[in-house]
Design an enzyme around this catalytic site. Structure first.
Site, PDB file in Angstrom:
ATOM      1  N   HIS A 276       0.838  -1.195   0.000  1.00 41.49           N
ATOM      2  CA  HIS A 276       0.000   0.000   0.000  1.00 41.49           C
ATOM      3  C   HIS A 276       0.883   1.259   0.000  1.00 41.49           C
ATOM      4  O   HIS A 276       0.672   2.176  -0.792  1.00 41.49           O
ATOM      5  CB  HIS A 276      -0.933  -0.042   1.216  1.00 41.49           C
ATOM      6  CG  HIS A 276      -1.648   1.232   1.493  1.00 41.49           C
ATOM      7  ND1 HIS A 276      -2.964   1.452   1.118  1.00 41.49           N
ATOM      8  CD2 HIS A 276      -1.249   2.382   2.089  1.00 41.49           C
ATOM      9  CE1 HIS A 276      -3.329   2.665   1.478  1.00 41.49           C
ATOM     10  NE2 HIS A 276      -2.318   3.265   2.080  1.00 41.49           N
ATOM     11  N   GLU A 277       1.891   1.269   0.875  1.00 40.66           N
ATOM     12  CA  GLU A 277       2.782   2.437   0.968  1.00 40.66           C
ATOM     13  C   GLU A 277       3.560   2.634  -0.337  1.00 40.66           C
ATOM     14  O   GLU A 277       3.735   3.759  -0.805  1.00 40.66           O
ATOM     15  CB  GLU A 277       3.763   2.283   2.132  1.00 40.66           C
ATOM     16  CG  GLU A 277       3.115   2.220   3.511  1.00 40.66           C
ATOM     17  CD  GLU A 277       2.309   3.465   3.854  1.00 40.66           C
ATOM     18  OE1 GLU A 277       2.652   4.553   3.351  1.00 40.66           O
ATOM     19  OE2 GLU A 277       1.304   3.341   4.587  1.00 40.66           O
ATOM     20  N   HIS A 280       1.509   4.341  -2.883  1.00 37.84           N
ATOM     21  CA  HIS A 280       1.517   5.813  -2.773  1.00 37.84           C
ATOM     22  C   HIS A 280       2.694   6.403  -3.540  1.00 37.84           C
ATOM     23  O   HIS A 280       2.571   7.402  -4.223  1.00 37.84           O
ATOM     24  CB  HIS A 280       1.641   6.240  -1.306  1.00 37.84           C
ATOM     25  CG  HIS A 280       0.353   6.221  -0.551  1.00 37.84           C
ATOM     26  ND1 HIS A 280      -0.775   6.855  -1.003  1.00 37.84           N
ATOM     27  CD2 HIS A 280       0.027   5.667   0.645  1.00 37.84           C
ATOM     28  CE1 HIS A 280      -1.752   6.674  -0.112  1.00 37.84           C
ATOM     29  NE2 HIS A 280      -1.291   5.960   0.889  1.00 37.84           N
ATOM     30  N   GLU A 354      -5.857   7.025  -1.131  1.00 38.55           N
ATOM     31  CA  GLU A 354      -5.853   5.808  -0.311  1.00 38.55           C
ATOM     32  C   GLU A 354      -6.452   4.634  -1.075  1.00 38.55           C
ATOM     33  O   GLU A 354      -5.922   3.513  -1.029  1.00 38.55           O
ATOM     34  CB  GLU A 354      -6.604   6.021   1.005  1.00 38.55           C
ATOM     35  CG  GLU A 354      -5.931   6.980   1.978  1.00 38.55           C
ATOM     36  CD  GLU A 354      -4.490   6.603   2.282  1.00 38.55           C
ATOM     37  OE1 GLU A 354      -4.182   5.393   2.360  1.00 38.55           O
ATOM     38  OE2 GLU A 354      -3.672   7.520   2.417  1.00 38.55           O
TER      39      GLU A 354
HETATM   40 ZN    ZN Z   1      -2.151   5.256   2.682  1.00 39.64          ZN
END
Ligand code: ZN
Length: 410
Positions: A276-277, A280, A354
């Site tokens: 997830h990071e 980003h 997100e």
């Molecule tokens: Zn996030």
């Protein structure tokens, strides 16, 4: 415009914000006892759910008291010409405008922090303690405060002194110089925050070789993400709540995992959080956020430069002599409805990012690992599983757990 009218506009803005926030809190609190949505069943057992409800209620009650008290103090300070009072004190100490500005904000910020101190003590050592989150000792708490104050004096004071100096030296174009200063500082902090600031408060150690490190390296290799800096931070020094974050860019990029995260989650769940990071980063969210917040800062400083010399701003706060520091206070409040609106849109963008990062983890790693990670993180911080949708729109930088899981399962 008449200073008295400006004074009432300022008070009106403060009160409106207070009542609006209180209303949102109230809406949110009405849903504390809602049944748990089907997708989120099994996160809490009966006893844990009761505990999470008690935690939500206690925090709600606490923040109602804190915000009521804070708005009361603020309005009284306005009515009794508190700013004029502090202005007189600092002017009796020095004639130098830079020193006057520094002392003025020093007194205001330090005094409001002292007033907030008992509340922050109560939050950490009574509420968080009662629910088993707090790991901070009184010593850590006191040192955190002292370090925070020192940093505020050095960094905040330094920037404020330079901006005041720009204003004195260039008047109309001070906003451009201030903007450049803040831009350079923000980019510098983005790059070196983990190296320079975090060590003042926490210990960071490189992630040790082992299953987790191998799993992370395998994943980064697969998605073509070069990362040499994976650090573990001792978050357990203060709280049991877990987290992971990504910082910096280029050669300075690094991933920081809380030791609590490593204790709570399985290896594939941690890799999912990292995916997830990395999402980003891959989607350039860090750059977009940086550019956008700098553009907003430029607009704000430009509008400030148009208003700051207007003596009505100072007079509205009971100070006859127009000055940079008083004008800045009045401007901050006048501008706050606009910053609330831009904050609202920044939150919309942030929630969109997100979802994109979640989708990245879903397509490049595994949605089920991320779902179980998110569930565990929510459980271990006794998160609110049934937030009010309007409250989410205004206050959440992340979608709610239910929204994220529905998106991942899509
Ligand atoms: Zn996030």
């Amino acid at each position: 415009m008449n200073p008295t009218i400006v004074f009432y506009i300022l008070i009106g803005i403060i009160l409106f914000k207070y009542f609006f926030d209180t209303y949102l809190d109230y809406l949110n609190a009405k849903h504390f006892n809602d049944p748990i949505p089907l997708e989120l069943e099994g996160i809490y057992n009966e006893e844990e759910y009761k505990k999470s409800q008690a935690y939500k209620k206690e925090n709600h009650k606490f923040s109602t008291i804190v915000s009521g008290f804070s708005v009361l103090i603020t309005v009284l300070f306005f009515i009794f010409d508190g700013f004029a009072f502090v202005d007189t004190i600092v002017r009796s100490i020095s004639n130098n405008q830079i020193i006057i500005t520094l002392l003025f904000f020093g007194i205001i910020v330090f005094a409001s922090d002292l007033i907030a101190l008992p509340f922050s003590y109560y939050k950490t050592f009574v509420i968080e303690e009662k629910y088993g989150f707090n790991k901070s000792t009184l010593k850590t708490f006191i040192f955190d405060k002292i370090k925070g104050w020192l940093m505020m004096v050095i960094i905040g004071g330094g920037i404020l002194a330079l901006i005041t100096w720009f204003y004195q030296a260039t008047t109309n174009s001070f906003w451009l110089y201030s903007w450049a200063l803040i831009a350079v500082f923000t980019i510098f902090m983005n790059l070196f925050y983990s190296k320079l600031i975090v060590p003042i408060f926490n210990k960071q150690t490189p992630l040790e070789a082992g299953d987790l490190k191998t799993a992370i390296e395998n994943f980064s290799k697969k998605v073509g993400f070069k990362i040499d800096n994976i650090f573990v931070i001792d978050g357990s020094k203060r709280s049991t709540k877990a987290n992971a974050y990504f910082s910096g860019f280029g050669a300075q990029k690094r991933i920081t995992l809380y030791d609590t995260l490593i204790n709570d989650l399985e290896t594939d769940e941690i890799v999912a959080v990292l995916a997830h990071e990395i999402g980003h980063y891959k989607k350039k969210h860090i750059i977009y956020n940086l550019v956008l917040s700098l553009l907003l800062m430029g607009v704000t400083l430009y509008i400030l430069s148009l208003l700051i010399r207007n003596s009505v701003l100072s007079q509205a706060l009971g100070v006859e002599q127009p000055s940079f520091h008083i004008g800045l206070i009045a401007f901050t409040i006048l501008y706050s409805p606009i910053s609330e609106i831009t904050g609202f849109f920044m939150n919309i963008l942030s929630r969109k990012f997100e979802y994109q990062a979640d989708n990245y983890a879903k397509y490049n790693f595994n949605e089920n690992a991320l779902i179980s990670a998110l569930k565990k993180l929510s459980k271990n911080s006794l998160s609110n599983l049934t937030p009010n949708s309007l409250y989410v729109k205004f206050h959440y930088s992340h979608p709610s757990l239910l929204q994220r899981i529905l998106n991942l399962k899509k």
